[in-house]
Design an enzyme around this catalytic site. Structure first.
Site, PDB file in Angstrom:
ATOM      1  N   CYS A 132      -5.159  10.605 -12.611  1.00 29.12           N
ATOM      2  CA  CYS A 132      -6.394   9.823 -12.572  1.00 29.12           C
ATOM      3  C   CYS A 132      -6.392   8.903 -11.349  1.00 29.12           C
ATOM      4  O   CYS A 132      -5.770   7.836 -11.355  1.00 29.12           O
ATOM      5  CB  CYS A 132      -6.568   9.000 -13.848  1.00 29.12           C
ATOM      6  SG  CYS A 132      -8.118   8.063 -13.850  1.00 29.12           S
ATOM      7  N   CYS A 135      -7.774   5.313 -11.984  1.00 28.46           N
ATOM      8  CA  CYS A 135      -6.806   4.417 -12.623  1.00 28.46           C
ATOM      9  C   CYS A 135      -5.676   4.051 -11.657  1.00 28.46           C
ATOM     10  O   CYS A 135      -5.214   2.902 -11.646  1.00 28.46           O
ATOM     11  CB  CYS A 135      -6.246   5.048 -13.895  1.00 28.46           C
ATOM     12  SG  CYS A 135      -7.465   5.177 -15.227  1.00 28.46           S
TER      13      CYS A 135
END
Length: 177
Positions: A132, A135
């Site tokens: 991700c 993130c």
């Protein structure tokens, strides 16, 4: 079980991984709590039983507290959810989803039970395993606010990459047996 148990489970073709696992266990750029928490969080992110058990045992032997062990597991758990959700928002062409409230509980982020920097390092490691980028950027920015050097972030990423590879090799060998 220990880190040697994990290393012994690796086939000869994965010797580089075994050597990397050994050298990373002696890593000095991170505190012991940061290092062993990254190992535990990364192991739980992948979920291969031999690796989880071996690295948890190694972390306990190295003095990782039960509170830190629990927080490392919590980092893997919450990032398992957040990485899927936020990666999806990032990948979708319809950006309206990013303007909607997530409506997902994330209380552990505010009160992880350990130093915020440690939890952020572990979250970064797990976010790398789960792929991700959104993130990764968010956690790295938080680490920068706390003055964490790039070399420490890199150390957490190196741990994540090796634990991921080790876990996948051991799982693959078990599946082939």
């Amino acid at each position: 079980m220990s880190i040697d148990t994990v290393r012994d489970a690796l086939p000869a073709y994965a010797k580089d991984l075994s050597l990397n696992l050994s050298s990373l266990s002696a890593e000095t750029l991170l505190t012991d709590q940061q290092k062993w928490g990254a190992f535990v969080a990364s192991a739980h992110a992948v979920g291969q039983p031999v690796v989880v058990k071996g690295l948890e045992a190694a972390a306990r032997a190295a003095g990782l507290s039960e509170e830190a062990l629990t927080a490392a597991k919590a980092a893997a758990a919450i990032m398992g959810m957040n990485n899927v959700y936020y990666r999806s928002l990032h990948l979708m062409k319809n950006k309206e989803y990013g303007t909607l409230p997530a409506k997902l509980r994330m209380n552990v982020l505010a009160n992880p039970g350990v130093e915020k920097v440690d939890f952020e390092l572990w979250s970064t490691a797990v976010s790398a395993i789960n792929g991700c980028g959104m993130c990764l950027d968010a956690h790295e920015a938080e680490l920068k606010k706390h003055g964490v050097p790039n070399t420490s972030v890199q150390a957490a990423l190196r741990i994540a990459s090796v634990v991921n590879a080790v876990s996948r090799v051991i799982a693959g060998e078990a599946a082939a047996a």
